[in-house]
Design an enzyme around this catalytic site. Structure first.
Site, PDB file in Angstrom:
ATOM      1  N   GLU A   1      -5.856   6.939  -1.184  1.00 12.57           N
ATOM      2  CA  GLU A   1      -5.850   5.743  -0.336  1.00 12.57           C
ATOM      3  C   GLU A   1      -6.551   4.576  -1.028  1.00 12.57           C
ATOM      4  OE1 GLU A   1      -4.199   5.297   2.469  1.00 12.57           O
ATOM      5  OE2 GLU A   1      -3.419   7.338   2.222  1.00 12.57           O
TER       6      GLU A   1
ATOM      7  N   HIS B   1       1.634   4.361  -3.029  1.00 12.06           N
ATOM      8  CA  HIS B   1       1.614   5.829  -2.992  1.00 12.06           C
ATOM      9  C   HIS B   1       2.777   6.407  -3.809  1.00 12.06           C
ATOM     10  CE1 HIS B   1      -1.726   6.519  -0.358  1.00 12.06           C
ATOM     11  NE2 HIS B   1      -1.212   5.835   0.639  1.00 12.06           N
TER      12      HIS B   1
ATOM     13  N   HIS C   1       0.841  -1.205   0.000  1.00  9.12           N
ATOM     14  CA  HIS C   1       0.000   0.000   0.000  1.00  9.12           C
ATOM     15  C   HIS C   1       0.876   1.255   0.000  1.00  9.12           C
ATOM     16  CE1 HIS C   1      -3.375   2.651   1.287  1.00  9.12           C
ATOM     17  NE2 HIS C   1      -2.405   3.257   1.970  1.00  9.12           N
ATOM     18  N   GLU C   2       1.887   1.266   0.876  1.00  9.10           N
ATOM     19  CA  GLU C   2       2.769   2.446   0.952  1.00  9.10           C
ATOM     20  C   GLU C   2       3.582   2.610  -0.331  1.00  9.10           C
ATOM     21  OE1 GLU C   2       2.485   4.592   3.243  1.00  9.10           O
ATOM     22  OE2 GLU C   2       1.147   3.416   4.508  1.00  9.10           O
TER      23      GLU C   2
ATOM     24  N   ASP D   1      -4.692   1.105  -2.042  1.00  6.54           N
ATOM     25  CA  ASP D   1      -5.247  -0.201  -1.663  1.00  6.54           C
ATOM     26  C   ASP D   1      -5.356  -1.109  -2.887  1.00  6.54           C
ATOM     27  OD1 ASP D   1      -5.515   0.440   0.990  1.00  6.54           O
ATOM     28  OD2 ASP D   1      -7.663   0.876   0.900  1.00  6.54           O
TER      29      ASP D   1
END
Length: 411
Positions: free
Chosen positions: A352, A278, A274-275, A356
């Site tokens: 976000e 980004h 997930h990070e 995901d």
């Protein structure tokens, strides 16, 4: 009535009203039973505890917001900013030192006023629900370190701004903008090695299954990491988290020790994915670019109001000064800041969802991301059904239920 005073007081009261209203609405939006998607991690007792935590937190938030708004409003109307200015001027320092003393005094007063609320939140509210692990010694040491860092970094920023504004003429806002951006980027660069270790211990993740899986995913995603570290988050709270620090070749991931205890290796890989999402999707660069442009706009607007007699009259000031103008502009900027904050939160929530989806796609296991979100929500006693107004105003992340449903729909 002075138009500046009307805008400032009106925006303070509007912000207070919206905050209290959203808290009330979220409290009323709570359901008697957990949503079906979270029933496997929220039994009746845990769900009841999460609802009690939400109610206690919203009541505390409303109380602190009401108190802070009342104090600030009274300080403005009673001429408190002018009294402080006269007291600082009486010391007979030059304009730069006087400005630093004025803004530093305001920051110190604000910290002292907020200290009882911090103590109650940490040692009463968080302790009541089993989260707090902060000792009084750690709490005091954190505040002392924060005060010193604030004085050094904040003092450097304010001193630079005052010098540019006083010495460089009508385009001073451009130099202020450049200075603030350079300082911010520099702090981001040195934070992982110089600043964050002042507050927490960072230990390289030991060899084993978890490290192997995390590094394998980073290699697969083409994402270079300078290291994977375990942070002693349990020193202050039982809540879990993970985050990136630094940028470029100095990027590192920090995993709370509480997170490692709660989750499986595959779930932590999903959190990492997930990070990474980004970064890979350009969210970090977009956020940085937006922040730089926003700072430029703010400094330009500031240059238009710094010498406004009407603005100083709104605070009952006997003398005009650059340092007081900086403070007053921040308060005048409140309504625009609220609007931009709402827009920024909306963009953040969309990012976000995208991160995901990236995690689900690149790991090939959306169920791991769903499971990780469920565990975080349950262990942190998050409210799964906040009111839409609260989400719109305050949430930089979508509610966990919305994230789980989006991941489930994409499977």
């Amino acid at each position: 009535m002075n138009i500046y005073l009307a805008i400032i007081i009106g925006s303070l009261l509007a912000a207070w009203f919206l905050d209290v209203l959203s808290d009330r609405l979220s409290a009323r939006a709570m359901r008697p039973a957990p949503p079906e998607e979270l029933a496997d991690v929220l039994d009746a007792a845990t769900y009841a505890k999460s609802q009690a935590y939400t109610l206690a937190s919203t009541k505390f938030s409303s109380l602190s917001e009401t108190f802070n708004t009342l104090v600030l409003t009274l300080a403005i109307l009673a001429g408190g900013f002018n009294l402080l200015d006269l007291a600082v001027r009486a010391a007979g320092f030059g304009p730069l030192v006087t400005g630093l003393a004025y803004i530093g005094s305001l920051a110190l007063i604000s910290g002292i006023i907020g200290l009882p609320f911090e103590i109650y939140h940490t040692f009463v509210l968080e302790k009541r629900f089993g989260f707090n692990t902060t000792t009084p010694a750690t709490f005091v040491l954190d505040r002392v370190k924060g005060l010193v860092l604030g004085a050094v970094i904040g003092g450097a920023l304010v001193a630079g701004l005052l010098l540019f504004l006083r010495e460089t003429g009508p385009y001073a806002w451009l130099l202020c903008w450049a200075f603030a951006v350079i300082l911010s980027l520099g702090l981001t660069y040195v934070a992982p090695t110089w600043i964050l270790p002042l507050f927490n211990k960072f230990t390289p993740l030991e060899d084993g299954e978890l490290r192997d899986k995390l590094m394998a995913f980073a290699d697969k995603a083409g994402f270079e990491l300078s290291g994977i570290f375990v942070m002693d988050g349990s020193k202050r709270s039982t809540k879990g988290n993970a985050f990136f620090t630094g940028f470029g070749r100095r990027r590192r991931i920090a995993l709370f020790d509480t997170l490692i205890k709660e989750m499986s290796a595959d779930e932590i890989v999903a959190v990492l994915a997930h990070e990474v999402g980004h970064a890979k999707l350009g969210h970090i660069k977009k956020h940085l670019a937006t922040g730089i442009l926003k700072a430029g706009a703010v400094f330009y607007l500031m240059s238009l109001f710094l010498d406004s007699k009407g603005l100083f009259a709104a605070f009952g000031m006997e003398h005009m000064s650059l340092y007081a103008g900086l403070v007053f502009f921040v308060l005048l900027y409140t309504p625009l800041s609220l609007a931009l904050g709402v827009a920024a939160n909306a963009i953040s929530r969309r990012h976000e969802f995208e991160a995901d989806a990236f995690a689900a796609r690149t790991t090939g296991r959306p169920e791991d991301m769903i499971s990780a979100l469920k565990k975080l929500s349950a262990s942190n006693l998050s409210n799964p059904t906040p009111h839409p107004l609260t989400v719109w105003l305050e949430y930089g992340h979508p509610p966990v239920l919305a994230r789980i449903r989006a991941l489930a729909a994409a499977r």
